[in-house]
Every structure is written in C-alpha cells, then in structure tokens.
Design an enzyme around this catalytic site. Sequence first.
Site: not given
Length: 464
Positions: A36, A42, A183, A443
């Site tokens: 829609r 969102i 959040a 590393h």
Amino acid sequence: MAAQNFDVIVIGAGPGGYVAAIRASQLGLKVAIIERENLGGICLNWGCIPTKALLRSAEVFHLMHRAKEFGLSVTGLDFDLNAVVARSRGVAKQLSGGIGHLMKKNKVTVFMGAATLPKAGTVTVKTDKGTDELTAKSIILATGARARELPGLEADGDLVWTYRHALQPKRMPKKLLVIGSGAIGIEFASFFNTLGADTTVVEVMDRVLPVEDAEVSAFAKKAFVKQGMKILENTTVKKLDRSPGKVVAHLEDAKGTTTQEFDTVISAVGIIGNIENLGLEALGVKIDRTHVVTDEFCRTGVSGLYAIGDIAGAPWLAHKASHEGVMVAELIAGKHPHPIKPNSIAGCTYCYPQVASVGLTEAKAKEAGFEIKVGRFPFIGNGKAIALGEAEGFIKTIFDAKTGEMLGAHMIGAEVTELIQGYVVARGLESTEEDLMNTVFPHPTLSEMMHESVLDAYGRALHM
C-alpha cells in the site's frame, strides 16, 4: 471483473514479504504481492537502511573531530543536516527501486494498494484504478508494524516525533528528549547527540538497552554518558505540555515527579502490528496484543493463511522476517524447511559504540538452570582495535559448563554488528567451545577477540 488466480499472494512488500515472493517464484509458483505504500516496507524506506545512512554520517563527523589523534588536521568542521538527510533518502530510494527490479526479474505481479481478505483464499485490492480481486490457495500476511503511541505522548511531527519524523527532521534539535532506550530510541539519541544536540534518554526499565546482557547495558550507559547524554532509568514520562517551540515533560521516578523543558521529543516506545482493516477477525485469526498468533511454521490456524515478520511477533527484526518468508515459501512448495529458532537470531544496535548479541544473556542462562562458564575479552587487548583507535568495548561468551554448548554471545564496540555473525554460524552448526578454540582466526582482526573470549571462559586467554 473476473478474479485473478495465483498460487501465492503476499500482503506487504517489506523484507519478509518481498523475500517470500522471490523464493516462492524461484520454486515455480505464480506469485502476487500487494503493497500500500513503498516496496521494501519500513525497513528499506523508513527504518533499518536510512537510519544506518544517518548514523554513518554521524560516525564520520565524530571521526573528523578525532582527526588529530590520527595525525590529521581538519578545519572548518561543520555539517549540513539537509544534505545528511538527502543522502539517507537517496540510499533508501535506490534500494526501494531495486526491489521493483527484483519483482520484475522474478515475474512477481505487483499490486500497489490496500488489501482486504473478504473470505479464505480471496484478497481484494483497492488501487488508484479501482478494485482487483485475487484468489490463491496460500496467502502470506507480511504487513509489518508501526510506532506505538502512548496516550498524551502522541507525535505531532512538530515538537514530538516518531522515527519517521526523526528521519526527515525539520530542524536540528537543541534540547532533545528520547523516550525509550531500545534500538530505535538509542540509535536516534546517538545520531542527534553526535551532531551536538543536548540529549536526554528516558527508560522505564532499570537499564538502557534492556533486552541486552546487563554488563553490555552498564558499559553502554557509561559510554553514552561520556559522550554527553543524560540517561534517566526507572523513569516514566507521565505527560507532555506543548506550547509554541517547547515541550515541558513531566518525569516520574522513585523520588517523585519533576519537569524538564525540551524543544524536541522522539517517542520510541515500541511497535504495534498492522492488523487493522484486513478482515482477520472475521476469518477466525487469533490476535494477541496486536500480533497474529502463529505456530513455529508461521501458520495462523486458518487453512492456507500464514503470518511472517513483525506482525507475527518478536523478535522484531528484518532478518527474522526474511527467513520466515523463505521458510513459508518452501513449506507452500511442498518442501520440509526447518523452523526458525528465535534464540539463534542476532540482534544489532547501531549506536556508538555498536551493540550485538545472540542467544541467552548471563541472567537468562542462570534462570534456565544452566551451570555456566563465562568468558570476556576487552577491545584494549586487541591490536587491530588499538590501531583503529577503537579500544573501547568487550566481547562476552556464555557456555553450558556440562556440554560446552555456546548459550549466548554479547558484544559492544566497533563493528560488532559484523562480528556477531561468526557466533550465529557457530550456534547454527552446534559448535562447542572446543570447535571454537581450534578455529584459526586471522590476525590482525577484531574477530580475534571472539577467539580470546571463548578461551577466557575456560581459563585459557592468551592476551589478557
């Protein structure tokens, strides 16, 4: 007008819906999707993606202030809020357009309009051109959720904002109140505070980021306070008195009620499911506190009707919605997918410092009756973190002392939202502490701290 028939109809084109549509199409099903508002929902348009674009601008601005530490010099340091917002909207637009392309590529028929289910197996869509009737044996509800608004704290877009207003701010707040430290609240607090707003965060629970491990919450609070935020825990906003250009907030804690004046308020007090005007009640769909009740395979109990993503309840995360979409598409196509395990879904918060977690917190592991081993490793002990100038943070791992199963992992610091996936994979593969100890981490990387945290749980840390 004759009804158009499909194998699957998806209602909602957010990260759950559009992914469900793509997977169903890949499996040879004829698919329609109804939206829609905006393809991408969102998440792409008003949530995950544009907020990360804003936060990236704030992060770069923060680093520019630290230029001297890195042997660099910056003059005329400033920001243009309109340009920051324009970049964020451009990112969202680019990705939303990409969803349209994906729908075409996967031969998914898109209907832009509002959907209703008049009866099982039928969907009507009100579009700009009129009403379409669609039928399908399988229908997937992926209508998402919206901001919860508490009485008296409703957004007006001027003084009081939801996340939508905060994404396209009319002005730079000078004195900002953020209600809620989950959040969404803490990300906006982090963004505006970094750009110079005098920021106060109110949390009704006893700590910020209340779903996180207590040690992470405590570390985060210290970091936020050091950055200039004011954090008010165990505090409720009772009411907001609005007048031109200002809001007086009535704040209640154990000592009583006080008032403080702000020019902007962001309300981030949770979400409610988009269940209205779909006709769900008449179909016999069970609703619990604005969310559709489903089983582990997202079945609603009404034949052929599924619900995924935010409308189907916690955790309210885009990646959970997408995986539910794939699972349901495969189920409809006659395959035998595994159900999603909520405890193996990572949560990420993109404040500064970042926060990420998966599985049980230490408190929840103890509550569940586990005898546990806990390991920790600080960023200050990691060469890459120091080289990056990001020496604040830690990684915490929790194991079942009897079996070596990893029960949970919790992190705060630079790029932990990227690191957490290592532990998610480990949980998915049912790795034990021995497997993780025997894994060779490259590393110099931040990921070495994940190894050290596991070693520490068993008294074997090498760099601490």
